[in-house]
Design a protein around this motif. Sequence first.
Motif, PDB file in Angstrom:
ATOM      1  N   ASN A  21       0.847  -1.190   0.000  1.00 16.87           N
ATOM      2  CA  ASN A  21       0.000   0.000   0.000  1.00 16.87           C
ATOM      3  C   ASN A  21       0.888   1.248   0.000  1.00 16.87           C
ATOM      4  OD1 ASN A  21       0.320   1.063   2.945  1.00 16.87           O
ATOM      5  ND2 ASN A  21      -0.112  -1.129   3.198  1.00 16.87           N
ATOM      6  N   ARG A  22       0.322   2.348  -0.413  1.00 22.13           N
ATOM      7  CA  ARG A  22       1.113   3.570  -0.601  1.00 22.13           C
ATOM      8  C   ARG A  22       1.675   4.129   0.701  1.00 22.13           C
ATOM      9  NH1 ARG A  22      -2.543   3.553  -4.674  1.00 22.13           N
ATOM     10  NH2 ARG A  22      -1.651   3.828  -6.766  1.00 22.13           N
ATOM     11  N   ASP A  23       0.912   4.029   1.769  1.00 19.99           N
ATOM     12  CA  ASP A  23       1.385   4.569   3.055  1.00 19.99           C
ATOM     13  C   ASP A  23       2.663   3.870   3.504  1.00 19.99           C
ATOM     14  OD1 ASP A  23      -0.686   6.345   3.145  1.00 19.99           O
ATOM     15  OD2 ASP A  23      -1.929   5.161   4.521  1.00 19.99           O
ATOM     16  N   TRP A  24       2.627   2.529   3.492  1.00 15.37           N
ATOM     17  CA  TRP A  24       3.811   1.773   3.915  1.00 15.37           C
ATOM     18  C   TRP A  24       4.989   2.078   2.992  1.00 15.37           C
ATOM     19  CZ3 TRP A  24       7.318  -1.599   1.860  1.00 15.37           C
ATOM     20  CH2 TRP A  24       8.189  -2.231   2.769  1.00 15.37           C
ATOM     21  N   PHE A  25       4.724   2.094   1.685  1.00 15.31           N
ATOM     22  CA  PHE A  25       5.793   2.320   0.707  1.00 15.31           C
ATOM     23  C   PHE A  25       6.449   3.685   0.930  1.00 15.31           C
ATOM     24  CE2 PHE A  25       7.653   3.429  -3.397  1.00 15.31           C
ATOM     25  CZ  PHE A  25       8.271   2.242  -3.766  1.00 15.31           C
ATOM     26  N   ASN A  26       5.634   4.711   1.111  1.00 14.47           N
ATOM     27  CA  ASN A  26       6.176   6.058   1.306  1.00 14.47           C
ATOM     28  C   ASN A  26       6.968   6.174   2.606  1.00 14.47           C
ATOM     29  OD1 ASN A  26       5.172   7.016  -1.123  1.00 14.47           O
ATOM     30  ND2 ASN A  26       3.208   7.601  -0.231  1.00 14.47           N
ATOM     31  N   GLU A  27       6.512   5.466   3.636  1.00 13.90           N
ATOM     32  CA  GLU A  27       7.230   5.480   4.919  1.00 13.90           C
ATOM     33  C   GLU A  27       8.568   4.738   4.829  1.00 13.90           C
ATOM     34  OE1 GLU A  27       4.621   3.838   7.875  1.00 13.90           O
ATOM     35  OE2 GLU A  27       3.119   5.407   7.532  1.00 13.90           O
ATOM     36  N   ASN A  28       8.645   3.791   3.887  1.00 13.37           N
ATOM     37  CA  ASN A  28       9.850   2.960   3.740  1.00 13.37           C
ATOM     38  C   ASN A  28      10.547   3.186   2.400  1.00 13.37           C
ATOM     39  OD1 ASN A  28       9.801   0.933   6.206  1.00 13.37           O
ATOM     40  ND2 ASN A  28       7.690   1.222   5.523  1.00 13.37           N
ATOM     41  N   LYS A  29      10.401   4.378   1.876  1.00 11.08           N
ATOM     42  CA  LYS A  29      10.969   4.706   0.550  1.00 11.08           C
ATOM     43  C   LYS A  29      12.486   4.471   0.530  1.00 11.08           C
ATOM     44  CE  LYS A  29       9.942   6.461  -3.578  1.00 11.08           C
ATOM     45  NZ  LYS A  29       9.457   7.807  -3.884  1.00 11.08           N
ATOM     46  N   TYR A  70       6.199   0.540  -9.982  1.00 11.28           N
ATOM     47  CA  TYR A  70       4.802   0.984  -9.886  1.00 11.28           C
ATOM     48  C   TYR A  70       3.950   0.263 -10.923  1.00 11.28           C
ATOM     49  CZ  TYR A  70       7.468   4.621  -7.560  1.00 11.28           C
ATOM     50  OH  TYR A  70       8.351   5.279  -6.731  1.00 11.28           O
ATOM     51  N   ARG A  71       2.882  -0.360 -10.483  1.00 12.66           N
ATOM     52  CA  ARG A  71       1.986  -1.078 -11.391  1.00 12.66           C
ATOM     53  C   ARG A  71       1.050  -0.104 -12.096  1.00 12.66           C
ATOM     54  NH1 ARG A  71      -1.775  -4.196  -9.557  1.00 12.66           N
ATOM     55  NH2 ARG A  71      -1.787  -5.568 -11.348  1.00 12.66           N
ATOM     56  N   ASP A  72       0.753  -0.400 -13.365  1.00 11.55           N
ATOM     57  CA  ASP A  72      -0.262   0.356 -14.097  1.00 11.55           C
ATOM     58  C   ASP A  72      -1.605  -0.320 -13.811  1.00 11.55           C
ATOM     59  OD1 ASP A  72      -1.929   1.643 -15.815  1.00 11.55           O
ATOM     60  OD2 ASP A  72      -0.737   1.314 -17.621  1.00 11.55           O
ATOM     61  N   THR A  73      -2.406   0.296 -12.972  1.00 14.77           N
ATOM     62  CA  THR A  73      -3.661  -0.338 -12.533  1.00 14.77           C
ATOM     63  C   THR A  73      -4.895   0.211 -13.263  1.00 14.77           C
ATOM     64  OG1 THR A  73      -3.883   1.268 -10.731  1.00 14.77           O
ATOM     65  CG2 THR A  73      -2.738  -0.786 -10.223  1.00 14.77           C
ATOM     66  N   ASP A  78      -7.125  -5.751 -10.380  1.00 13.23           N
ATOM     67  CA  ASP A  78      -6.202  -5.804  -9.246  1.00 13.23           C
ATOM     68  C   ASP A  78      -5.578  -4.410  -9.056  1.00 13.23           C
ATOM     69  OD1 ASP A  78      -4.245  -6.239  -7.406  1.00 13.23           O
ATOM     70  OD2 ASP A  78      -3.238  -7.853  -8.479  1.00 13.23           O
ATOM     71  N   LYS A  79      -5.942  -3.740  -7.999  1.00  7.64           N
ATOM     72  CA  LYS A  79      -5.484  -2.360  -7.774  1.00  7.64           C
ATOM     73  C   LYS A  79      -4.272  -2.258  -6.843  1.00  7.64           C
ATOM     74  CE  LYS A  79      -8.644  -0.628 -10.415  1.00  7.64           C
ATOM     75  NZ  LYS A  79      -8.273  -0.115 -11.749  1.00  7.64           N
ATOM     76  N   ILE A  80      -3.608  -3.395  -6.569  1.00  5.11           N
ATOM     77  CA  ILE A  80      -2.390  -3.354  -5.753  1.00  5.11           C
ATOM     78  C   ILE A  80      -1.386  -2.424  -6.458  1.00  5.11           C
ATOM     79  CG2 ILE A  80      -0.392  -4.713  -5.002  1.00  5.11           C
ATOM     80  CD1 ILE A  80      -2.328  -7.063  -4.570  1.00  5.11           C
ATOM     81  N   THR A  84       5.937  -6.805  -6.807  1.00  4.18           N
ATOM     82  CA  THR A  84       6.722  -7.383  -5.705  1.00  4.18           C
ATOM     83  C   THR A  84       7.976  -8.066  -6.253  1.00  4.18           C
ATOM     84  OG1 THR A  84       5.305  -9.339  -5.779  1.00  4.18           O
ATOM     85  CG2 THR A  84       4.773  -7.658  -4.146  1.00  4.18           C
ATOM     86  N   ASN A  85       8.476  -7.525  -7.357  1.00  3.62           N
ATOM     87  CA  ASN A  85       9.692  -8.058  -7.975  1.00  3.62           C
ATOM     88  C   ASN A  85      10.504  -6.924  -8.585  1.00  3.62           C
ATOM     89  OD1 ASN A  85       9.322  -7.773 -11.098  1.00  3.62           O
ATOM     90  ND2 ASN A  85       7.354  -8.519 -10.353  1.00  3.62           N
ATOM     91  N   PHE A  86      11.743  -7.239  -8.906  1.00  5.55           N
ATOM     92  CA  PHE A  86      12.559  -6.368  -9.755  1.00  5.55           C
ATOM     93  C   PHE A  86      12.742  -7.111 -11.074  1.00  5.55           C
ATOM     94  CE2 PHE A  86      13.985  -4.487  -5.670  1.00  5.55           C
ATOM     95  CZ  PHE A  86      13.742  -3.155  -5.981  1.00  5.55           C
ATOM     96  N   GLY A  87      12.282  -6.511 -12.164  1.00  7.29           N
ATOM     97  CA  GLY A  87      12.413  -7.121 -13.481  1.00  7.29           C
ATOM     98  C   GLY A  87      13.260  -6.238 -14.382  1.00  7.29           C
ATOM     99  N   ALA A  88      14.098  -6.850 -15.197  1.00  7.27           N
ATOM    100  CA  ALA A  88      14.961  -6.074 -16.097  1.00  7.27           C
ATOM    101  C   ALA A  88      14.937  -6.652 -17.500  1.00  7.27           C
ATOM    102  CB  ALA A  88      16.390  -6.055 -15.567  1.00  7.27           C
ATOM    103  N   SER A  89      14.774  -5.756 -18.462  1.00 11.34           N
ATOM    104  CA  SER A  89      14.786  -6.132 -19.866  1.00 11.34           C
ATOM    105  C   SER A  89      16.189  -5.949 -20.427  1.00 11.34           C
ATOM    106  CB  SER A  89      13.817  -5.241 -20.644  1.00 11.34           C
ATOM    107  OG  SER A  89      14.135  -5.250 -22.015  1.00 11.34           O
ATOM    108  N   LEU A  90      16.794  -7.048 -20.854  1.00 13.95           N
ATOM    109  CA  LEU A  90      18.101  -6.976 -21.507  1.00 13.95           C
ATOM    110  C   LEU A  90      17.876  -7.309 -22.978  1.00 13.95           C
ATOM    111  CD1 LEU A  90      20.038  -8.796 -18.669  1.00 13.95           C
ATOM    112  CD2 LEU A  90      19.954  -6.349 -19.090  1.00 13.95           C
ATOM    113  N   GLY A  91      17.190  -6.386 -23.645  1.00 10.92           N
ATOM    114  CA  GLY A  91      16.890  -6.557 -25.072  1.00 10.92           C
ATOM    115  C   GLY A  91      15.624  -7.325 -25.344  1.00 10.92           C
TER     116      GLY A  91
END
Length: 221
Positions: A21-29, A70-73, A78-80, A84-91
């Motif tokens: 949730n945004r509150d927790w995320f902002n507190e733990n930025k 940040y998810r595009d909701t 699903d409005k989460i 909950t991952n780190f994803g990286a595009s290498l091409g």
Amino acid sequence: MSATISTKTFDFLKKLSKNNNRDWFNENKNLYTESQENVIEFLEDLIEEMADFDNDIAKIDAKKALFRIYRDTRFSKDKIPYKTNFGASLGIGKGSQKGGYYLHMEPGKSFLAGGIYMPESSTLKEVRKEISLYGDEFIKILNNKEFKKHFPELVQNDKLKKIPQGFEKEDPMGEYLKLKSFIVMYQMKDEAVLDKNAIKEFTKIFKLMKPLNDFLNTPFQ
């Protein structure tokens, strides 16, 4: 010494999955910022290592390769708000129509992937033509001993029921022509991601994917 993924990064992702949730995320930025910096540093070293076998990788900017958390909701039930991952595009992905590599780091669900993911219809048609015309070569790549050991088969998630228009119904490559993506995946345990030799190991696995990417990219050379 190559960068490593910190246990703190995985701890952050675990906490985020329980407090999405945004509150927790902002507190733990600060936890997010530290984790993001750790992943970017890791990607920079990984890109440098992978460039030894694939020159195109050297051009990738680690910061731009990393997907936003940040998810595009807008169009989702699903409005989460956060991934909950780190994803990286290498091409692969991020608008690329070429075969490439993808890294997904998530506690209990990490994986490496390669190939072409959901290409545009014009690209998909060219790839299917290549597979139909040079099926033997394609099968040879998939059946390579080391390749098959790590990737037993292509991911079959999204598939047509019938062979697409423009191809013979009896085409021996028919089952592959039904695919909308041409992807291989290698699942990993958390210990493998956090290992001090992770970059070397990831590079070995990604290198095994290169013949598949080379084949898929042939029509666009």
